[in-house]
Design a protein around this motif. Sequence first.
Motif, PDB file in Angstrom:
ATOM      1  N   LEU A   1      -5.843   7.481   2.933  1.00 57.60           N
ATOM      2  CA  LEU A   1      -6.251   6.867   1.668  1.00 57.60           C
ATOM      3  C   LEU A   1      -5.009   6.664   0.810  1.00 57.60           C
ATOM      4  CD1 LEU A   1      -9.543   8.729   0.699  1.00 57.60           C
ATOM      5  CD2 LEU A   1      -9.288   6.437   1.655  1.00 57.60           C
ATOM      6  N   GLY A   2      -5.031   5.643   0.010  1.00 61.18           N
ATOM      7  CA  GLY A   2      -3.877   5.383  -0.833  1.00 61.18           C
ATOM      8  C   GLY A   2      -4.261   4.476  -1.973  1.00 61.18           C
ATOM      9  N   GLU A   3      -3.295   3.679  -2.423  1.00 62.38           N
ATOM     10  CA  GLU A   3      -3.533   2.729  -3.506  1.00 62.38           C
ATOM     11  C   GLU A   3      -2.738   1.465  -3.228  1.00 62.38           C
ATOM     12  OE1 GLU A   3      -2.202   5.143  -6.760  1.00 62.38           O
ATOM     13  OE2 GLU A   3      -0.175   4.317  -6.707  1.00 62.38           O
ATOM     14  N   GLY A   4      -3.141   0.389  -3.871  1.00 64.56           N
ATOM     15  CA  GLY A   4      -2.460  -0.879  -3.676  1.00 64.56           C
ATOM     16  C   GLY A   4      -3.304  -2.004  -4.223  1.00 64.56           C
ATOM     17  N   ALA A   5      -2.943  -3.224  -3.869  1.00 63.74           N
ATOM     18  CA  ALA A   5      -3.690  -4.390  -4.336  1.00 63.74           C
ATOM     19  C   ALA A   5      -3.413  -5.571  -3.422  1.00 63.74           C
ATOM     20  CB  ALA A   5      -3.326  -4.745  -5.773  1.00 63.74           C
ATOM     21  N   ALA A   6      -4.385  -6.480  -3.376  1.00 70.17           N
ATOM     22  CA  ALA A   6      -4.246  -7.706  -2.596  1.00 70.17           C
ATOM     23  C   ALA A   6      -4.981  -8.818  -3.328  1.00 70.17           C
ATOM     24  CB  ALA A   6      -4.822  -7.520  -1.191  1.00 70.17           C
ATOM     25  N   ALA A   7      -4.524 -10.060  -3.146  1.00 77.48           N
ATOM     26  CA  ALA A   7      -5.138 -11.197  -3.828  1.00 77.48           C
ATOM     27  C   ALA A   7      -5.116 -12.418  -2.924  1.00 77.48           C
ATOM     28  CB  ALA A   7      -4.415 -11.506  -5.135  1.00 77.48           C
ATOM     29  N   ALA A   8      -6.178 -13.218  -3.032  1.00 77.63           N
ATOM     30  CA  ALA A   8      -6.263 -14.469  -2.280  1.00 77.63           C
ATOM     31  C   ALA A   8      -6.863 -15.542  -3.177  1.00 77.63           C
ATOM     32  CB  ALA A   8      -7.110 -14.295  -1.024  1.00 77.63           C
ATOM     33  N   ILE A   9      -6.255 -16.721  -3.208  1.00 73.47           N
ATOM     34  CA  ILE A   9      -6.727 -17.840  -4.025  1.00 73.47           C
ATOM     35  C   ILE A   9      -7.399 -18.859  -3.118  1.00 73.47           C
ATOM     36  CG2 ILE A   9      -6.045 -19.713  -5.565  1.00 73.47           C
ATOM     37  CD1 ILE A   9      -3.704 -17.940  -6.460  1.00 73.47           C
ATOM     38  N   ILE A  10      -8.615 -19.262  -3.505  1.00 73.17           N
ATOM     39  CA  ILE A  10      -9.440 -20.169  -2.720  1.00 73.17           C
ATOM     40  C   ILE A  10      -9.675 -21.438  -3.538  1.00 73.17           C
ATOM     41  CG2 ILE A  10     -11.679 -20.451  -1.579  1.00 73.17           C
ATOM     42  CD1 ILE A  10     -11.728 -17.293  -1.589  1.00 73.17           C
ATOM     43  N   VAL A  11      -9.515 -22.587  -2.903  1.00 70.66           N
ATOM     44  CA  VAL A  11      -9.695 -23.847  -3.622  1.00 70.66           C
ATOM     45  C   VAL A  11     -10.531 -24.820  -2.794  1.00 70.66           C
ATOM     46  CG1 VAL A  11      -7.470 -23.582  -4.785  1.00 70.66           C
ATOM     47  CG2 VAL A  11      -7.628 -25.003  -2.733  1.00 70.66           C
TER      48      VAL A  11
ATOM     49  N   GLY B   1      -2.949   1.057   6.010  1.00 70.47           N
ATOM     50  CA  GLY B   1      -3.541   1.890   4.971  1.00 70.47           C
ATOM     51  C   GLY B   1      -4.924   1.402   4.586  1.00 70.47           C
ATOM     52  N   HIS B   2      -5.634   2.246   3.864  1.00 70.87           N
ATOM     53  CA  HIS B   2      -7.006   1.923   3.456  1.00 70.87           C
ATOM     54  C   HIS B   2      -7.218   2.348   2.002  1.00 70.87           C
ATOM     55  CE1 HIS B   2     -11.126   1.043   3.493  1.00 70.87           C
ATOM     56  NE2 HIS B   2     -11.610   2.183   3.932  1.00 70.87           N
ATOM     57  N   PRO B   3      -6.733   1.533   1.062  1.00 67.79           N
ATOM     58  CA  PRO B   3      -6.942   1.842  -0.352  1.00 67.79           C
ATOM     59  C   PRO B   3      -8.325   1.439  -0.870  1.00 67.79           C
ATOM     60  CG  PRO B   3      -5.542  -0.071  -0.125  1.00 67.79           C
ATOM     61  CD  PRO B   3      -5.814   0.408   1.260  1.00 67.79           C
ATOM     62  N   ILE B   4      -9.253   1.169   0.023  1.00 65.40           N
ATOM     63  CA  ILE B   4     -10.659   0.845  -0.229  1.00 65.40           C
ATOM     64  C   ILE B   4     -10.799  -0.563  -0.825  1.00 65.40           C
ATOM     65  CG2 ILE B   4     -12.877   1.620  -1.119  1.00 65.40           C
ATOM     66  CD1 ILE B   4     -11.642   3.635   0.721  1.00 65.40           C
ATOM     67  N   GLY B   5     -10.709  -0.710  -2.125  1.00 67.47           N
ATOM     68  CA  GLY B   5     -10.931  -2.012  -2.750  1.00 67.47           C
ATOM     69  C   GLY B   5     -10.059  -3.125  -2.191  1.00 67.47           C
TER      70      GLY B   5
ATOM     71  N   GLN C   1       1.553   1.251   4.417  1.00 68.65           N
ATOM     72  CA  GLN C   1       1.708   2.605   3.874  1.00 68.65           C
ATOM     73  C   GLN C   1       2.398   3.527   4.871  1.00 68.65           C
ATOM     74  OE1 GLN C   1      -1.788   4.209   2.000  1.00 68.65           O
ATOM     75  NE2 GLN C   1      -1.105   6.319   2.160  1.00 68.65           N
ATOM     76  N   ARG C   2       1.976   3.472   6.137  1.00 65.75           N
ATOM     77  CA  ARG C   2       2.621   4.247   7.192  1.00 65.75           C
ATOM     78  C   ARG C   2       3.494   3.291   8.002  1.00 65.75           C
ATOM     79  NH1 ARG C   2      -2.521   7.528   9.917  1.00 65.75           N
ATOM     80  NH2 ARG C   2      -2.616   9.278   8.455  1.00 65.75           N
ATOM     81  N   ARG C   3       4.806   3.396   7.871  1.00 67.29           N
ATOM     82  CA  ARG C   3       5.696   2.439   8.529  1.00 67.29           C
ATOM     83  C   ARG C   3       6.465   3.037   9.689  1.00 67.29           C
ATOM     84  NH1 ARG C   3       9.386  -1.245   5.212  1.00 67.29           N
ATOM     85  NH2 ARG C   3       9.391  -2.191   7.289  1.00 67.29           N
ATOM     86  N   GLU C   4       6.064   4.213  10.146  1.00 66.96           N
ATOM     87  CA  GLU C   4       6.733   4.862  11.273  1.00 66.96           C
ATOM     88  C   GLU C   4       5.997   4.541  12.572  1.00 66.96           C
ATOM     89  OE1 GLU C   4       7.510   9.355  13.078  1.00 66.96           O
ATOM     90  OE2 GLU C   4       6.571   9.098  11.115  1.00 66.96           O
TER      91      GLU C   4
ATOM     92  N   TYR D   1       0.852  -1.185   0.000  1.00 61.41           N
ATOM     93  CA  TYR D   1       0.000   0.000   0.000  1.00 61.41           C
ATOM     94  C   TYR D   1       0.890   1.238   0.000  1.00 61.41           C
ATOM     95  CZ  TYR D   1      -3.768  -3.225   1.415  1.00 61.41           C
ATOM     96  OH  TYR D   1      -4.683  -4.247   1.477  1.00 61.41           O
ATOM     97  N   GLN D   2       0.446   2.260  -0.702  1.00 58.47           N
ATOM     98  CA  GLN D   2       1.295   3.440  -0.881  1.00 58.47           C
ATOM     99  C   GLN D   2       0.452   4.683  -1.108  1.00 58.47           C
ATOM    100  OE1 GLN D   2       3.351   1.861  -4.330  1.00 58.47           O
ATOM    101  NE2 GLN D   2       1.975   2.850  -5.781  1.00 58.47           N
ATOM    102  N   LYS D   3       1.103   5.838  -1.021  1.00 62.40           N
ATOM    103  CA  LYS D   3       0.429   7.085  -1.344  1.00 62.40           C
ATOM    104  C   LYS D   3       0.024   7.077  -2.817  1.00 62.40           C
ATOM    105  CE  LYS D   3       2.932   9.927   2.038  1.00 62.40           C
ATOM    106  NZ  LYS D   3       3.841  11.094   2.225  1.00 62.40           N
ATOM    107  N   PRO D   4      -1.042   7.787  -3.159  1.00 66.36           N
ATOM    108  CA  PRO D   4      -1.438   7.844  -4.573  1.00 66.36           C
ATOM    109  C   PRO D   4      -0.293   8.331  -5.441  1.00 66.36           C
ATOM    110  CG  PRO D   4      -3.156   8.748  -3.181  1.00 66.36           C
ATOM    111  CD  PRO D   4      -1.976   8.520  -2.287  1.00 66.36           C
TER     112      PRO D   4
END
Length: 378
Positions: free
Chosen positions: A204-214, A326-330, A176-179, A18-21
């Motif tokens: 608020l920021g941006e980023g991505a996450a993924a999870a695979i379910i089987v 952080g909270h990049p929403i999606g 995103q905030r590592r201090e 996660y990071q700043k826009p």
Amino acid sequence: MTGGLRTAWVVGVGLHPYQKPGATPYTELGVTAIRAALADAGLTWDQVQTAYTGTATTAMGLSRLMYRHLGATGIPMAQVENASASGSTAFRQAYLDVAAGIHDVAIAVGVDKPLNLSLPARAAGIEDLLGRRMLPVTHFALLASRYMYESGATPEQIAQVAVKNSYHASLNPNAQRREARTLAQVMTPPRISGILTRSQCCPLGEGAAAAIIVSDRAMDELGLSRDRAVRILSSALRSETVYGTENFDYALTAATTTEALGRAGVTPEQVDLVELHDAFTVEELLYVEAMGLCKPGQAADALSGGEFGIGGRVAVNSSGGLLSMGHPIGPTGVGQIVELTTQLRGEAGPRQHPDPRIGLAHMVGIGAVCAVHVLARA
């Protein structure tokens, strides 16, 4: 979850930090997380049978442009928008696909860039006495005042939520905030609303996450190892009802958590890890009480006593939470699954909570919806 559903497992997780826009294309954010999850699971993209993408602030139809970088395999794909619970809802849909026997390998992805932040009231033609002057931070500042009045908690105790979560995030390379911040730093003005300072409000920021379910069948047919698989015990999603004078954020969380834990056959006392919606500090205190992790009015004292830190009675927001991860929403709800999976596997490194067995993920979306998932170590 009961009702004849099949057992489902999380076998691969991945993140783009996660990071700043910035200028990073959302396709790069998403594909980075997806490839990491595939590598973690030991799968290839052509083995994935369905995909759900949680996104709220970027663009219409973004899934196609992202997934084609991995290969045009013709799988069903859908975008899921549910405000802050978008990623949580995408994960739930992917889980239900597998648990219901529709598919054997599903992926839930969360990705966002803050390009289109809007609320539905204006499009609905709704006017009220507040107009646009009642921001979410003011809503939670009022709840903080009410909580202090009812529980006797102090502003410093509420701010300790940010102190704890900033320390957790300082151990998380994807935050995103590592201090790590002291109480004095968290309490430093300006106040954004009421007692809430800037450090007590999530970025608020941006980023991505993924999870695979089987499914179990996919585990056997694809030769996947069960050693690092994490079982999904239940998933609950509820919307608000009429609560009278009761705090609807609290009431909705209590009802959804009760449903999820009941379906999982788990009591609050058995939960070792919680990733919850702490967009503002007071939320964490309200929600741990609503979940039954402590008695009403006692969360601030429990926090001060170290019960909710890594190594405490239950680790709350070991990732750093929305406040510091952080909270990049999606991506946020899927990111919670990534953290719980990593912790339940015992792979969280310096932020590892000792011997966790049960984890709970919680997100609310504009107060109107709440998603709760319960995961367990195999």
